[in-house]
Motif scaffolding. Structure first.
Motif, PDB file in Angstrom:
ATOM      1  N   GLN A   1       0.821  -1.196  -0.098  1.00 35.36           N
ATOM      2  CA  GLN A   1      -0.024  -0.034   0.191  1.00 35.36           C
ATOM      3  C   GLN A   1       0.817   1.271  -0.071  1.00 35.36           C
ATOM      4  OE1 GLN A   1      -2.163  -1.050   3.501  1.00 35.36           O
ATOM      5  NE2 GLN A   1      -4.072  -1.796   2.226  1.00 35.36           N
ATOM      6  N   LYS A   2       1.957   1.246   0.633  1.00 40.81           N
ATOM      7  CA  LYS A   2       2.792   2.182   0.673  1.00 40.81           C
ATOM      8  C   LYS A   2       3.524   2.480  -0.740  1.00 40.81           C
ATOM      9  CE  LYS A   2       7.534   3.439   2.470  1.00 40.81           C
ATOM     10  NZ  LYS A   2       7.408   4.926   2.706  1.00 40.81           N
ATOM     11  N   ARG A   3       4.011   1.451  -1.249  1.00 41.87           N
ATOM     12  CA  ARG A   3       4.509   1.622  -2.571  1.00 41.87           C
ATOM     13  C   ARG A   3       3.569   2.055  -3.538  1.00 41.87           C
ATOM     14  NH1 ARG A   3       6.446  -3.950  -3.844  1.00 41.87           N
ATOM     15  NH2 ARG A   3       4.388  -3.828  -4.897  1.00 41.87           N
ATOM     16  N   LYS A   4       2.421   1.873  -3.522  1.00 42.36           N
ATOM     17  CA  LYS A   4       1.077   2.385  -4.244  1.00 42.36           C
ATOM     18  C   LYS A   4       0.712   3.726  -3.961  1.00 42.36           C
ATOM     19  CE  LYS A   4      -0.640  -1.826  -6.042  1.00 42.36           C
ATOM     20  NZ  LYS A   4      -1.807  -2.834  -6.063  1.00 42.36           N
ATOM     21  N   ARG A   5       1.592   4.278  -2.734  1.00 41.52           N
ATOM     22  CA  ARG A   5       1.001   5.735  -2.418  1.00 41.52           C
ATOM     23  C   ARG A   5      -0.243   5.808  -1.859  1.00 41.52           C
ATOM     24  NH1 ARG A   5       5.428   8.755  -3.868  1.00 41.52           N
ATOM     25  NH2 ARG A   5       6.547   7.999  -5.779  1.00 41.52           N
ATOM     26  N   ARG A   6      -0.729   4.721  -1.299  1.00 44.26           N
ATOM     27  CA  ARG A   6      -1.920   4.718  -0.624  1.00 44.26           C
ATOM     28  C   ARG A   6      -2.133   4.979   0.774  1.00 44.26           C
ATOM     29  NH1 ARG A   6      -4.895  -0.095  -1.915  1.00 44.26           N
ATOM     30  NH2 ARG A   6      -6.379   1.005  -0.975  1.00 44.26           N
ATOM     31  N   THR A   7      -1.039   5.203   1.555  1.00 42.42           N
ATOM     32  CA  THR A   7      -0.800   5.258   3.030  1.00 42.42           C
ATOM     33  C   THR A   7      -2.070   6.184   3.413  1.00 42.42           C
ATOM     34  OG1 THR A   7       1.505   4.932   2.910  1.00 42.42           O
ATOM     35  CG2 THR A   7       0.727   6.134   4.889  1.00 42.42           C
ATOM     36  N   LYS A   8      -2.265   7.543   3.064  1.00 39.33           N
ATOM     37  CA  LYS A   8      -3.170   8.317   3.639  1.00 39.33           C
ATOM     38  C   LYS A   8      -4.260   7.852   3.600  1.00 39.33           C
ATOM     39  CE  LYS A   8      -4.169  13.277   3.499  1.00 39.33           C
ATOM     40  NZ  LYS A   8      -3.826  14.601   2.842  1.00 39.33           N
ATOM     41  N   GLN A   9      -4.855   7.320   2.420  1.00 39.55           N
ATOM     42  CA  GLN A   9      -6.220   6.693   2.013  1.00 39.55           C
ATOM     43  C   GLN A   9      -6.337   5.608   3.198  1.00 39.55           C
ATOM     44  OE1 GLN A   9      -6.111   5.717  -2.090  1.00 39.55           O
ATOM     45  NE2 GLN A   9      -8.013   4.572  -1.687  1.00 39.55           N
ATOM     46  N   VAL A  10      -5.309   4.509   3.083  1.00 38.71           N
ATOM     47  CA  VAL A  10      -5.719   3.410   3.963  1.00 38.71           C
ATOM     48  C   VAL A  10      -5.935   3.966   5.515  1.00 38.71           C
ATOM     49  CG1 VAL A  10      -4.363   1.299   4.953  1.00 38.71           C
ATOM     50  CG2 VAL A  10      -4.364   1.967   2.678  1.00 38.71           C
ATOM     51  N   LEU A  11      -4.999   4.820   6.261  1.00 36.75           N
ATOM     52  CA  LEU A  11      -5.164   5.263   7.261  1.00 36.75           C
ATOM     53  C   LEU A  11      -6.590   5.850   7.550  1.00 36.75           C
ATOM     54  CD1 LEU A  11      -1.645   6.617   8.054  1.00 36.75           C
ATOM     55  CD2 LEU A  11      -2.460   4.119   8.308  1.00 36.75           C
ATOM     56  N   ASN A  12      -6.968   6.778   6.504  1.00 40.14           N
ATOM     57  CA  ASN A  12      -8.177   7.317   6.913  1.00 40.14           C
ATOM     58  C   ASN A  12      -9.305   6.491   6.964  1.00 40.14           C
ATOM     59  OD1 ASN A  12      -7.012   9.861   6.626  1.00 40.14           O
ATOM     60  ND2 ASN A  12      -7.808  10.430   4.796  1.00 40.14           N
ATOM     61  N   LYS A  13      -9.262   5.503   5.956  1.00 40.31           N
ATOM     62  CA  LYS A  13     -10.280   4.460   6.156  1.00 40.31           C
ATOM     63  C   LYS A  13     -10.259   3.918   7.430  1.00 40.31           C
ATOM     64  CE  LYS A  13     -12.430   0.862   3.535  1.00 40.31           C
ATOM     65  NZ  LYS A  13     -11.730  -0.739   3.075  1.00 40.31           N
ATOM     66  N   GLN A  14      -9.180   3.539   8.065  1.00 41.84           N
ATOM     67  CA  GLN A  14      -9.073   2.526   9.070  1.00 41.84           C
ATOM     68  C   GLN A  14      -9.584   3.338  10.404  1.00 41.84           C
ATOM     69  OE1 GLN A  14      -4.910   1.576   9.260  1.00 41.84           O
ATOM     70  NE2 GLN A  14      -5.241  -0.332   8.269  1.00 41.84           N
ATOM     71  N   ILE A  15      -9.205   4.742  10.178  1.00 43.02           N
ATOM     72  CA  ILE A  15      -9.760   5.714  11.361  1.00 43.02           C
ATOM     73  C   ILE A  15     -11.079   5.803  11.377  1.00 43.02           C
ATOM     74  CG2 ILE A  15      -9.633   8.024  12.114  1.00 43.02           C
ATOM     75  CD1 ILE A  15      -6.727   7.962  11.466  1.00 43.02           C
ATOM     76  N   LYS A  16     -11.653   5.948   9.899  1.00 42.73           N
ATOM     77  CA  LYS A  16     -13.111   6.267   9.822  1.00 42.73           C
ATOM     78  C   LYS A  16     -14.078   5.008  10.275  1.00 42.73           C
ATOM     79  CE  LYS A  16     -16.423   7.747   6.470  1.00 42.73           C
ATOM     80  NZ  LYS A  16     -16.909   7.046   4.933  1.00 42.73           N
ATOM     81  N   LEU A  17     -13.722   3.768   9.789  1.00 40.50           N
ATOM     82  CA  LEU A  17     -14.429   2.790  10.170  1.00 40.50           C
ATOM     83  C   LEU A  17     -14.175   2.250  11.777  1.00 40.50           C
ATOM     84  CD1 LEU A  17     -13.849   0.678   6.874  1.00 40.50           C
ATOM     85  CD2 LEU A  17     -15.807   2.095   7.671  1.00 40.50           C
TER      86      LEU A  17
END
Ligand code: PGA
Length: 244
Positions: free
Chosen positions: A136-152
Motif C-alpha cells: 500500500q505504501k509503494r502504491k502511495r495509498r498510505t493516507k487513504q488506508v489510514l483514513n479508512k481505518q480511522i473512519k471505520l
C-alpha cells in the motif's frame, strides 16, 4: 530534547512469564529517580500477567494494559476469549485494539469498531493501531488506508480523549525498518488533521539506536515498543534518550 508529555507503551506480545515481572523493578526505580512528570509508561503484557503485574505496580505510576479483547460486552459462550470488562476487573487500564498482527489474522475494521466501543464502555482507554502494508505504501495509498481505518474503526465514537492512536506501518514492525523522518512527520500530521486533539504514537522497530532520529519528529506523542520493551535496559535507554 523534549518537555512534551510522552507515552512509552510496552507491547510484550506473546512473551513473558511470572519471572519477567522482575524486570519491572528496574524501570520503576528509573522512573522514580528521573522525576519526569511528563512520562507515561504503560505495560501491555499477555493477559495471564495482567493481574500479577498490576499488583506489583500498585504503588507505581506505571499502568497496565491488555493486548486485545473480545467485542462482546458481557459474559458469553466464547471459548478462549476475554472481554474488556474482565480485563478491567483484573487491573488493566488500557487495551491495544487493531494491532496489525490481529488484522492479518482476520480482524476487520467493523470488528475493531465493536471492540473499541466495548472497551470504552468498560472504562478502558484504547490504544488504537493503524498502519499500511508495504504494498500500500509503494502504491502511495498510505493516507487513504489510514483514513479508512480511522473512519471505520471509530465509527459512531466521540470519546476521543480516551483513545490514543498508534501509527504502526506493517512493514516496519519487527523488521528494523522505520519510515523516513519527513514522511513520518507528514503522516502523523495528516492523522492529526482528522481530529486536532488526537494523540498519535509511533510504533515499529523503535530501539535505542533509532530513537534519536525518531524523537526529533516533533509531532509524535510517544512510542509503542515491541521487541525492545522486553529488555528493561533497552526500554529505559529509549526513554532516557527521548528527553536528552
Ligand atoms: P516492534 O513491535 O517494536 O517489535 O517492531 C511493535 C509492535 O508491534 O507494537
Amino acid at each position: 530534547m523534549t518537555n512534551k508529555y510522552m507515552y512509552f507503551i510496552a507491547n510484550w506480545k506473546m512473551f513473558g512469564g511470572l519471572n519477567s515481572l522482575n524486570s519491572l523493578h528496574k524501570v520503576n526505580k528509573f522512573l522514580k529517580t528521573s522525576k519526569k512528570k511528563s512520562t507515561k509508561i504503560i505495560y501491555c503484557p499477555p493477559s495471564t500477567l495482567i493481574r500479577p503485574m498490576s499488583k506489583k505496580l500498585k504503588k507505581s505510576s506505571i499502568e497496565v494494559g491488555a493486548q486485545n479483547c473480545h467485542e462482546h460486552e458481557t459474559y458469553g459462550a466464547f471459548t478462549g476469549s476475554i472481554n474488556s470488562l474482565m480485563l478491567k476487573n483484573v487491573g488493566a487500564k488500557y487495551v491495544i485494539i487493531g494491532h496489525s498482527e490481529n488484522r492479518q489474522a482476520g480482524e476487520t475494521d467493523k470488528l475493531i469498531n465493536l471492540k473499541i466501543k466495548s472497551a470504552l464502555k468498560s472504562g478502558l482507554k484504547v490504544i488504537f493501531c493503524i498502519g499500511e502494508t508495504f504494498k500500500q505504501k509503494r502504491k502511495r495509498r498510505t493516507k487513504q488506508v489510514l483514513n479508512k481505518q480511522i473512519k471505520l474503526g471509530l465509527n459512531k465514537i466521540n470519546n476521543y480523549k480516551k483513545i490514543l492512536i498508534a501509527y504502526e506501518p506493517v512493514w516496519s514492525i519487527g523488521t528494523g525498518l522505520i519510515p523516513k523522518s519527513n514522511e513520518l512527520f507528514q503522516t502523523i500530521n495528516s492523522i492529526k488533521k482528522i481530529k486536532r486533539n488526537f494523540k498519535v504514537l509511533y510504533g515499529g522497530s523503535v530501539n535505542p539506536k533509532n530513537i534519536n532520529e525518531l524523537k526529533s519528529i516533533n509531532n509524535i506523542d510517544g512510542f509503542l515498543i515491541g521487541g525492545a520493551s522486553q529488555d528493561p535496559n533497552k526500554f529505559i535507554d529509549i526513554i532516557k534518550k527521548t528527553y536528552n
